[in-house]
Design a protein around this motif. Structure first.
Motif, PDB file in Angstrom:
ATOM      1  N   LEU A  60      11.299  40.066  32.774  1.00  0.00           N
ATOM      2  CA  LEU A  60      12.470  39.986  32.297  1.00  0.00           C
ATOM      3  C   LEU A  60      13.368  39.434  32.995  1.00  0.00           C
ATOM      4  O   LEU A  60      13.494  39.499  34.074  1.00  0.00           O
ATOM      5  CB  LEU A  60      13.024  41.570  31.831  1.00  0.00           C
ATOM      6  CG  LEU A  60      12.231  42.770  31.310  1.00  0.00           C
ATOM      7  CD1 LEU A  60      12.659  44.052  31.130  1.00  0.00           C
ATOM      8  CD2 LEU A  60      11.910  41.969  29.854  1.00  0.00           C
ATOM      9  N   PRO A  61      14.196  38.275  32.036  1.00  0.00           N
ATOM     10  CA  PRO A  61      14.930  37.427  32.818  1.00  0.00           C
ATOM     11  C   PRO A  61      16.259  38.208  33.618  1.00  0.00           C
ATOM     12  O   PRO A  61      16.743  39.239  32.977  1.00  0.00           O
ATOM     13  CB  PRO A  61      15.337  36.464  31.922  1.00  0.00           C
ATOM     14  CG  PRO A  61      14.378  36.693  30.742  1.00  0.00           C
ATOM     15  CD  PRO A  61      13.859  38.066  30.864  1.00  0.00           C
ATOM     16  N   ASP A  62      16.584  37.497  34.718  1.00  0.00           N
ATOM     17  CA  ASP A  62      18.014  38.295  35.251  1.00  0.00           C
ATOM     18  C   ASP A  62      18.686  37.076  35.966  1.00  0.00           C
ATOM     19  O   ASP A  62      18.648  36.864  37.261  1.00  0.00           O
ATOM     20  CB  ASP A  62      17.626  39.223  36.378  1.00  0.00           C
ATOM     21  CG  ASP A  62      18.776  39.817  36.925  1.00  0.00           C
ATOM     22  OD1 ASP A  62      19.489  40.022  36.166  1.00  0.00           O
ATOM     23  OD2 ASP A  62      18.507  40.564  37.759  1.00  0.00           O
ATOM     24  N   TRP A  67      12.564  40.134  36.717  1.00  0.00           N
ATOM     25  CA  TRP A  67      11.954  41.162  37.081  1.00  0.00           C
ATOM     26  C   TRP A  67      10.473  41.452  36.728  1.00  0.00           C
ATOM     27  O   TRP A  67      10.222  40.947  35.545  1.00  0.00           O
ATOM     28  CB  TRP A  67      12.842  42.195  36.744  1.00  0.00           C
ATOM     29  CG  TRP A  67      14.067  42.748  37.358  1.00  0.00           C
ATOM     30  CD1 TRP A  67      14.990  41.920  37.296  1.00  0.00           C
ATOM     31  CD2 TRP A  67      14.370  43.111  38.832  1.00  0.00           C
ATOM     32  NE1 TRP A  67      16.261  41.998  38.002  1.00  0.00           N
ATOM     33  CE2 TRP A  67      15.712  43.000  38.742  1.00  0.00           C
ATOM     34  CE3 TRP A  67      13.655  44.008  39.401  1.00  0.00           C
ATOM     35  CZ2 TRP A  67      16.378  43.664  40.211  1.00  0.00           C
ATOM     36  CZ3 TRP A  67      14.337  44.470  40.668  1.00  0.00           C
ATOM     37  CH2 TRP A  67      15.503  44.344  40.875  1.00  0.00           C
ATOM     38  N   THR A  68       9.593  41.673  37.491  1.00  0.00           N
ATOM     39  CA  THR A  68       8.182  42.393  36.606  1.00  0.00           C
ATOM     40  C   THR A  68       7.850  43.308  37.467  1.00  0.00           C
ATOM     41  O   THR A  68       8.223  43.795  38.578  1.00  0.00           O
ATOM     42  CB  THR A  68       7.220  41.145  37.007  1.00  0.00           C
ATOM     43  OG1 THR A  68       6.294  41.474  36.208  1.00  0.00           O
ATOM     44  CG2 THR A  68       7.006  40.736  38.703  1.00  0.00           C
ATOM     45  N   HIS A  69       6.726  44.159  37.018  1.00  0.00           N
ATOM     46  CA  HIS A  69       6.150  45.418  37.408  1.00  0.00           C
ATOM     47  C   HIS A  69       4.669  45.246  36.955  1.00  0.00           C
ATOM     48  O   HIS A  69       4.262  45.565  35.590  1.00  0.00           O
ATOM     49  CB  HIS A  69       6.962  46.582  36.815  1.00  0.00           C
ATOM     50  CG  HIS A  69       6.551  47.958  37.203  1.00  0.00           C
ATOM     51  ND1 HIS A  69       6.799  49.036  36.674  1.00  0.00           N
ATOM     52  CD2 HIS A  69       6.118  48.051  38.512  1.00  0.00           C
ATOM     53  CE1 HIS A  69       6.264  50.150  37.443  1.00  0.00           C
ATOM     54  NE2 HIS A  69       5.990  49.449  38.631  1.00  0.00           N
ATOM     55  N   VAL A  98      16.540  45.140  31.398  1.00  0.00           N
ATOM     56  CA  VAL A  98      17.357  44.396  32.458  1.00  0.00           C
ATOM     57  C   VAL A  98      18.582  43.836  31.927  1.00  0.00           C
ATOM     58  O   VAL A  98      18.646  43.498  30.597  1.00  0.00           O
ATOM     59  CB  VAL A  98      16.748  43.181  33.181  1.00  0.00           C
ATOM     60  CG1 VAL A  98      17.787  42.609  34.094  1.00  0.00           C
ATOM     61  CG2 VAL A  98      15.406  43.647  33.881  1.00  0.00           C
ATOM     62  N   GLY A  99      19.853  44.299  32.512  1.00  0.00           N
ATOM     63  CA  GLY A  99      20.945  44.013  31.702  1.00  0.00           C
ATOM     64  C   GLY A  99      22.086  43.886  32.839  1.00  0.00           C
ATOM     65  O   GLY A  99      21.872  43.784  34.118  1.00  0.00           O
ATOM     66  N   PRO A 100      23.571  43.665  32.500  1.00  0.00           N
ATOM     67  CA  PRO A 100      24.444  43.428  33.373  1.00  0.00           C
ATOM     68  C   PRO A 100      24.691  44.488  34.560  1.00  0.00           C
ATOM     69  O   PRO A 100      25.017  44.452  35.512  1.00  0.00           O
ATOM     70  CB  PRO A 100      25.820  43.122  32.652  1.00  0.00           C
ATOM     71  CG  PRO A 100      25.220  42.698  31.389  1.00  0.00           C
ATOM     72  CD  PRO A 100      23.893  43.357  31.272  1.00  0.00           C
TER      73      PRO A 100
END
Length: 453
Positions: A60-62, A67-69, A98-100
């Motif tokens: 998931l982009p940030d 992020w990864t799991h 993932v978000g702000p």
């Protein structure tokens, strides 16, 4: 040398990340020029389990990072241009959004609840569930909700959560079996909300459910099915059209297995078909903006006989032109891969069982009627093991009337790059699919009497 095989793409603020299919390494390319900027690796993060789960672990982009799991017992990690930036223990919860306002981890959806009669009752009730919130600074905090979590996703306005709710009903499954199906209640947790012990204290009910998602493929990690059409939800939007990928339906012996990019308008009508060469696509991402916007596609090339086929990155421009961006073999990542593990103690037993279980290729298709021929006309099949650990292969050779004068050959790896066991449970089904769909190289590709599939 170990060439990069980039089968996952992420368009981040720091560049286009081309992630290797099995190793913890990525090439980062400049969005504008496509030039290789750096190679990033994270070998300290635990490897994904085998067999590889489907869908694969989320990326998931940030901003400039992602992020990864890898799995429930591994840490949640944020990986940026310099490698691992943050690692968090998740209590077994899985990366969800993932978000702000940070990162959310949630439990997996509840298991299917099946009862044996029309008068059955749920096997379990609306028990509380835990979620984990990781703030921007990295501070984790557990919070609870009063019912099982059915779905979780990020939207512009906040973190959306679907919980099981009353009433429930029974959905017939046949043979006097029924599935307990709960109603769904949706909630939004605004980004920036102060997360406490009870999550619904700061959540807003969404009586009409979440808005329809309109992903365009930018900044997202897309795993693409080679059978996808332009109308498939895994497609990517570019220039007002939805792009999907597939093999030529009108292929013959010379063009079988040729990959094409397909575009459809909002009504599902075909607009364009762009050939991408022989292979299978695994991921695509949008890069650039405005008139410079273009589609980058990862294509695993058909390389019959090779243990691990090369992967190319190609750019599809608005004009329909296709240009190479990164060829398989351009980036050497040998210094960034995980070390080979010790040979599994049970490797010998495993190999003997593989040969015993998968040796009868001609009768390998399992149906309600028992074992049937894998493909009509397949005959003179032979099975054997070739190569030494970790490069041991299950080799099938056989003849087929549609491909006269050669023996067809399929080789399947039995261990991964780390030396771990990778059972060939779907190998026969994959071979059957290739034969039935004509995903077979032309006879001219045969070498020494063998045509490798």
């Amino acid at each position: 040398m170990r060439p990069l095989r980039p089968t996952r793409l992420l368009s981040l603020d720091s560049g286009l990340w081309a992630l290797d299919e099995t190793q913890p390494v990525a090439a980062v390319l400049d969005h504008r020029t496509g030039r290789l900027e750096r190679v990033v690796s994270w070998p300290q993060v635990p490897a994904e389990p085998v067999p590889t789960p489907w869908p694969p672990p989320r990326l998931l982009p940030d901003g400039p990072a992602f992020w990864t799991h890898p799995h429930g017992e591994a840490p949640l990690v944020r990986i940026g241009p310099d490698g691992v930036e943050l690692a968090v223990w998740t209590h077994g919860l899985r990366l969800a959004a993932v978000g702000p306002g940070g990162v959310w981890c949630a439990p997996p959806p509840p298991a299917q609840d099946v009862v044996r009669s029309v008068d059955g009752r749920p096997g379990w009730g609306l028990h509380p569930a835990q979620l984990l919130h990781v703030a921007r600074g990295g501070t984790p905090r557990l919070t609870t909700v009063p019912a099982p979590v059915r779905a979780a996703q990020a939207e512009d306005t906040g973190f959306l959560l679907a919980l099981d709710a009353e009433p429930w009903h029974l959905e017939p499954l046949g043979a006097d079996l029924h599935e307990v199906v709960w109603s769904t209640a949706w909630f939004r947790v605004p980004w920036g909300a102060a997360v406490g012990g009870e999550l619904l204290d700061v959540a807003e009910p969404l009586p009409e459910g979440p808005p329809v998602r309109t992903e365009d493929g930018r900044g997202t990690h897309s795993w693409l099915d080679p059978w996808a059409t332009g109308q498939d939800r895994h497609g990517v939007r570019l220039e007002g059209a939805r792009w999907g990928f597939g093999w030529r339906a009108d292929g013959d012996a010379a063009t079988g297995g040729e990959l094409v990019a397909l575009t459809h308008n909002a009504d599902g009508n075909p607009l364009r078909r762009i050939p991408l060469g022989r292979g299978t696509t695994t991921s695509a991402a949008l890069v650039g903006t405005g008139s410079a916007e273009r589609l980058v596609v990862a294509v695993r090339r058909d390389a019959p006989g090779e243990l691990r086929p090369p992967v190319d990155l190609v750019t599809v421009h608005r004009s329909g032109d296709v240009t190479p961006l990164l060829r398989g073999g351009d980036v050497d990542v040998a210094d960034h891969v995980r070390p080979l593990l010790p040979r599994p103690l049970e490797a010998g037993s495993y190999l003997r069982q593989v040969l015993a279980t998968h040796g009868r290729l001609e009768e390998h298709w399992r149906t309600d009627e028992g074992l049937l021929p894998l493909v009509e006309g397949l005959h003179a099949a032979r099975s054997r093991l070739v190569g030494d650990w970790p490069d041991t292969l299950l080799e099938w050779t056989f003849e087929h009337p549609e491909h006269p004068g050669v023996r067809l050959r399929r080789r399947t790896p039995l261990f991964d790059e780390l030396g771990r066991i990778t059972p060939p449970d779907t190998a026969a089904e994959a071979l059957r699919e290739d034969l039935l769909t004509g995903h077979v190289p032309p006879l001219s590709a045969a070498r020494r009497g063998f045509l490798d599939l």
